[in-house]
Write a protein that holds these residues in place. Sequence first.
Motif, short mmCIF file in Angstrom:
data_model
loop_
_atom_site.label_atom_id
_atom_site.label_comp_id
_atom_site.label_asym_id
_atom_site.label_seq_id
_atom_site.Cartn_x
_atom_site.Cartn_y
_atom_site.Cartn_z
N TRP A 197 34.15 55.90 43.46
CA TRP A 197 33.84 55.24 42.20
C TRP A 197 34.93 54.28 41.74
CZ3 TRP A 197 37.73 56.43 39.01
CH2 TRP A 197 38.37 57.66 39.17
N ALA A 198 36.00 54.21 42.46
CA ALA A 198 37.11 53.35 42.05
C ALA A 198 36.73 51.88 42.23
CB ALA A 198 38.36 53.67 42.85
N TRP A 199 37.28 51.04 41.39
CA TRP A 199 37.03 49.61 41.48
C TRP A 199 37.99 48.97 42.46
CZ3 TRP A 199 32.70 48.91 39.05
CH2 TRP A 199 32.39 49.69 37.95
N VAL A 200 37.51 48.01 43.20
CA VAL A 200 38.36 47.25 44.11
C VAL A 200 38.26 45.79 43.70
CG1 VAL A 200 38.73 46.56 46.50
CG2 VAL A 200 37.96 48.88 45.99
N ALA A 201 39.37 45.21 43.33
CA ALA A 201 39.39 43.81 42.91
C ALA A 201 39.57 42.91 44.12
CB ALA A 201 40.52 43.59 41.91
N ARG A 202 38.71 41.91 44.23
CA ARG A 202 38.81 40.91 45.28
C ARG A 202 38.48 39.56 44.67
NH1 ARG A 202 36.80 44.09 50.00
NH2 ARG A 202 38.53 45.49 50.35
N GLU A 203 38.78 38.52 45.38
CA GLU A 203 38.50 37.18 44.87
C GLU A 203 37.28 36.63 45.58
OE1 GLU A 203 40.49 32.81 45.29
OE2 GLU A 203 41.84 34.49 44.94
N ILE A 204 36.42 35.94 44.82
CA ILE A 204 35.31 35.23 45.43
C ILE A 204 35.32 33.80 44.92
CG2 ILE A 204 33.87 37.28 45.72
CD1 ILE A 204 32.20 36.29 43.33
N THR A 205 34.79 32.91 45.71
CA THR A 205 34.74 31.51 45.33
C THR A 205 33.28 31.12 45.15
OG1 THR A 205 36.72 31.10 46.64
CG2 THR A 205 35.41 29.17 46.02
N LEU A 206 32.96 30.62 43.96
CA LEU A 206 31.60 30.19 43.64
C LEU A 206 31.63 28.78 43.08
CD1 LEU A 206 30.32 33.41 41.82
CD2 LEU A 206 29.86 32.74 44.18
N LEU A 207 30.50 28.15 43.13
CA LEU A 207 30.35 26.84 42.51
C LEU A 207 30.27 27.00 41.00
CD1 LEU A 207 27.71 25.33 44.95
CD2 LEU A 207 30.16 24.80 44.86
#
Length: 181
Positions: free
Chosen positions: A68-78
């Motif tokens: 249930w832990a959150w994992v922060a990652r980066e995404i690139t969107l328009l």
Amino acid sequence: MKGVLDRRKDASILVLDGATSGTIEIDFRGTIEDVLARLPEAGNAHSRREPAGGGFSAKPAVPAVRSWAWVAREITLLPRHWDWLARQRGGASVAIRQLVEEARRTGEDRDRVRQAQESAYRFMSVTAGNRPHYEDAIRALFSGETTRFEKLIAEWPKDVRDHAIRLAEKAFHREPQAPRR
């Protein structure tokens, strides 16, 4: 296997994962006890038991994280994607999680079929690449032609044929059968 390699220096052994057909690297140096200590644990071909005197460890480098832990990652969107996400109830994170869950639900069958095809293909390429009807059997596998696939590999050695069929069953939308004797 160790005994054969010790007696025949020209021999080589290829070990495949029974479910994925991925290769499993086994270091055959040393005594049988050394080899056994370095074997991957069942269900985890990338993990190895700790041999006496050091070596590979089955313990992950990072402590286990609860599901249930959150994992922060980066995404690139328009920009238009960010605008749409900002208008969604709950915000961008909630909307993305919902989209991912929906994609997982709707794509599970397609993913299962693709994974089964890839596993059967890897196994057949290594063990039967020079067998009669190999290329036609691969075509039948990827086009979902169960009967044609089984007919094309019928003359292959029993163990190779049976394992190829077992791997391909999920690709043909069938539940796997018990190993044939």
